[in-house]
Design a protein around this motif. Structure first.
Motif, short mmCIF file in Angstrom:
data_model
loop_
_atom_site.label_atom_id
_atom_site.label_comp_id
_atom_site.label_asym_id
_atom_site.label_seq_id
_atom_site.Cartn_x
_atom_site.Cartn_y
_atom_site.Cartn_z
N GLN A 1 0.82 -1.22 0.00
CA GLN A 1 0.00 0.00 0.00
C GLN A 1 0.85 1.26 0.00
N GLY A 2 2.05 1.19 0.56
CA GLY A 2 2.86 2.39 0.54
C GLY A 2 4.02 2.34 1.52
N PHE A 3 4.56 3.52 1.78
CA PHE A 3 5.77 3.65 2.58
C PHE A 3 5.51 4.57 3.75
N GLN A 4 6.19 4.33 4.85
CA GLN A 4 6.22 5.35 5.90
C GLN A 4 7.68 5.69 6.16
N ILE A 5 7.97 6.98 6.17
CA ILE A 5 9.35 7.43 6.37
C ILE A 5 9.42 8.13 7.72
N LEU A 6 10.38 7.71 8.55
CA LEU A 6 10.58 8.36 9.86
C LEU A 6 11.85 9.18 9.77
N HIS A 7 11.73 10.48 10.02
CA HIS A 7 12.94 11.31 9.94
C HIS A 7 12.71 12.62 10.67
N SER A 8 13.81 13.33 10.97
CA SER A 8 13.62 14.67 11.52
C SER A 8 14.02 15.65 10.43
N LEU A 9 13.51 16.88 10.53
CA LEU A 9 13.76 17.86 9.46
C LEU A 9 14.87 18.83 9.80
N GLY A 10 15.45 18.71 11.01
CA GLY A 10 16.41 19.73 11.43
C GLY A 10 17.85 19.42 11.08
N GLY A 11 18.18 18.13 10.88
CA GLY A 11 19.59 17.77 10.68
C GLY A 11 19.93 17.64 9.21
N GLY A 12 20.96 16.83 8.92
CA GLY A 12 21.39 16.69 7.54
C GLY A 12 20.86 15.42 6.91
N THR A 13 21.00 14.28 7.63
CA THR A 13 20.63 13.00 7.01
C THR A 13 19.11 12.83 6.92
N GLY A 14 18.41 12.93 8.05
CA GLY A 14 16.96 12.73 8.05
C GLY A 14 16.29 13.71 7.10
N ALA A 15 16.77 14.96 7.12
CA ALA A 15 16.15 16.00 6.30
C ALA A 15 16.57 15.86 4.84
N GLY A 16 17.88 15.84 4.58
CA GLY A 16 18.37 15.84 3.20
C GLY A 16 18.19 14.50 2.51
N LEU A 17 18.76 13.44 3.12
CA LEU A 17 18.63 12.12 2.51
C LEU A 17 17.18 11.63 2.61
N GLY A 18 16.48 12.01 3.68
CA GLY A 18 15.05 11.66 3.81
C GLY A 18 14.25 12.25 2.65
N SER A 19 14.52 13.51 2.30
CA SER A 19 13.82 14.16 1.18
C SER A 19 14.17 13.50 -0.15
N LEU A 20 15.45 13.15 -0.30
CA LEU A 20 15.90 12.51 -1.54
C LEU A 20 15.21 11.15 -1.70
N MET A 21 15.14 10.38 -0.60
CA MET A 21 14.47 9.07 -0.64
C MET A 21 13.01 9.22 -1.05
N LEU A 22 12.38 10.24 -0.49
CA LEU A 22 10.96 10.46 -0.77
C LEU A 22 10.75 10.72 -2.26
N SER A 23 11.63 11.55 -2.85
CA SER A 23 11.41 11.86 -4.27
C SER A 23 11.75 10.66 -5.15
N LYS A 24 12.76 9.87 -4.74
CA LYS A 24 13.10 8.67 -5.52
C LYS A 24 11.99 7.61 -5.43
N LEU A 25 11.43 7.44 -4.23
CA LEU A 25 10.35 6.46 -4.07
C LEU A 25 9.11 6.90 -4.85
N ARG A 26 8.89 8.19 -4.87
CA ARG A 26 7.76 8.75 -5.62
C ARG A 26 7.91 8.44 -7.12
N GLU A 27 9.16 8.56 -7.61
CA GLU A 27 9.41 8.25 -9.04
C GLU A 27 9.20 6.77 -9.31
N GLU A 28 9.73 5.95 -8.41
CA GLU A 28 9.72 4.51 -8.67
C GLU A 28 8.37 3.85 -8.36
N PHE A 29 7.66 4.39 -7.37
CA PHE A 29 6.34 3.82 -7.00
C PHE A 29 5.29 4.92 -7.03
N PRO A 30 4.99 5.46 -8.24
CA PRO A 30 4.16 6.67 -8.31
C PRO A 30 2.74 6.48 -7.78
#
Length: 453
Positions: free
Chosen positions: A137-166
């Motif tokens: 049915q979908g994905f759940q992503i757990l991350h914080s928005l204040g740091g580098g990895t959760g925010a930056g890589l978390g955002s990148l993962m979200l856009s890649k997953l969106r492309e691959e599983f539209p």
């Protein structure tokens, strides 16, 4: 185990992995599964929909339940701790992905440089998880928005997953920074760049902020100086509450898409405020007896919200409430109806029946009943305004920008993120002020301007 519509959990960065650990511990307890993945429970309801979050692995004569989860971080510390901790034997060893570089609290490192190097390997792990699903049915992503990895890589993962599983649902549990529990000076930059991505790529973003968690710990739970485990425990409680209707048989909001259908009237306005009741001082546990009207009232009370904003200053577009325990549906529906009637000015009148009620018989571990709500309220603009202020103050002076441009980022992206967030705030404001008459006038204008067929 009957086939369930599966969710893949992706936890990114230090906060994401620490919250994830607390979440999985609580979910295991609710489903009667021990830390190694073996079922020890006695209630058949516990396993009925365990397949939403767990893969069933038959190991000789034994059945193990393995979380469908990926653990990612740009430094190895937290994941190593998870591997060596009490849940170390629970996750598949090939679902951890770390590098040595770290993101140094820099969104650009997570999104463009260090994170981008890992992203293909992460997608491989996710694909493997997805292939073993009957109906993802979908994905759940757990991350914080204040740091580098959760925010930056978390955002990148979200856009890649969106492309691959539209066509799959993307839900995020996003921890927003707050001045009270601040880790770094560049948090407003990282948070704004992330919100900019979440507006476009997420279907449901459940916002949690450290300031509200901190207040609940101090004021209600009487924890003098809360530590991260205290805060993470609260988040895990709410995540369990939110996912209850996905994990146990119930009659409403049984999957992420239905939840989204009921909660998101306009695609960009998918930022939700969670609340939970009862929160109480453990010493006072024996004196707690919550009636259904009391639980309901608490869900819409600022003190029980996991975001530091006041719903009195906004209006509810929609809300979903989930009651757990031995509660009659009639009683819950009457309580919600009464609350809406008494506070009608705080609910928009142009979406009728905008609060849904679900009931799940299985109570949380250690409680007889509880309630969770996800609200889509225009009051959440307060949160974005707070971040925008911190962002604009630094961005005007171009402070700290060289750390980001040095990783190949363009200053234009900062301006775009700022404008996108301003637009988001304006949209919330527009629907806060909208009444039936205004809506009808706008509709009539549209109709009158439409070309004759």
């Amino acid at each position: 185990m009957p086939s369930s519509r599966e969710i893949i959990n992706v936890q990114v960065g230090q906060a994401g992995n620490q919250v994830g650990e607390a979440f999985w511990q609580m979910v295991l307890a609710e489903h009667g599964i021990d830390n190694s993945g073996t079922y020890r429970g006695t209630d058949p309801q516990q396993l009925q929909r365990a397949g939403v979050y767990f893969d069933e692995v038959i190991d000789g004569s034994q059945t193990r339940y393995v979380p469908r989860s990926v653990q990612i971080d740009l430094e190895a510390g937290v994941c190593n701790k998870l591997r060596g901790g009490i849940l170390g034997k629970l996750f598949r060893p090939d679902t951890y992905l770390t590098s040595e570089s770290g993101a140094g609290n820099n969104w650009a490192k997570g999104y463009y440089t260090e994170g981008a190097e890992l992203v293909d390997s992460i997608l491989d792990i996710v694909r493997r998880q997805a292939e073993s699903c009957d109906a993802l049915q979908g994905f759940q992503i757990l991350h914080s928005l204040g740091g580098g990895t959760g925010a930056g890589l978390g955002s990148l993962m979200l856009s890649k997953l969106r492309e691959e599983f539209p066509d799959r649902m993307m839900a995020t549990f996003s921890i927003l920074p707050s001045p009270k529990v601040s880790e770094t000076i560049v948090e407003p930059y990282n948070a704004m760049l992330s919100v900019h991505q979440l507006v476009d790529n997420s279907d449901l973003t459940i916002c949690i902020d450290n300031e509200a968690l901190y207040d609940i710990c101090v004021r209600t739970l009487k924890v003098q100086s809360p530590s991260f485990p205290d805060l993470n425990n609260l988040i895990a409680q709410v995540m369990c509450g939110v996912s209850t209707s996905l994990r146990f048989p119930g009659q409403l909001n049984g999957d992420l898409r239905k939840l989204g259908m009921n909660l998101v009237p306009f695609p960009r306005l998918h930022f939700l405020m969670p609340s939970y009741a009862p929160f109480y001082d453990p010493k006072a546990r024996h004196f707690e007896k919550n009636s259904i009207p009391e639980l309901t009232k608490a869900l819409f009370d600022r003190k029980n919200l996991l975001v530091a904003c006041d719903p009195k200053f906004g209006r509810y577009l929609t809300a979903a409430t989930i009651f757990r325990g031995d509660i009659s549906s009639r009683e819950a529906e009457v309580a919600i109806h009464d609350l809406q009637t008494k506070n009608s000015q705080h609910f928009v009148e142009w979406i009728p029946d905008n609060v849904s009620v679900s009931l799940v018989r299985v109570p949380p571990v250690g409680q007889t009943q509880s309630a969770t709500a996800l609200s889509n309220s225009t009051a959440i603009q307060e949160l974005f305004k707070r971040t925008l202020e911190g962002f604009s103050a630094m961005f005007k002076k171009r402070a700290f920008l060289h750390w980001y441009t040095g990783e190949g980022m363009d200053i234009m992206e900062f301006s775009e993120a700022e404008n996108n967030t301003r637009d988001l705030i304006a949209e919330y404001q527009q629907y806060q002020e909208a009444t039936n008459d205004v809506e009808e006038e706008a509709y009539e204008e549209e109709v009158s301007e439409a070309p004759e067929q």
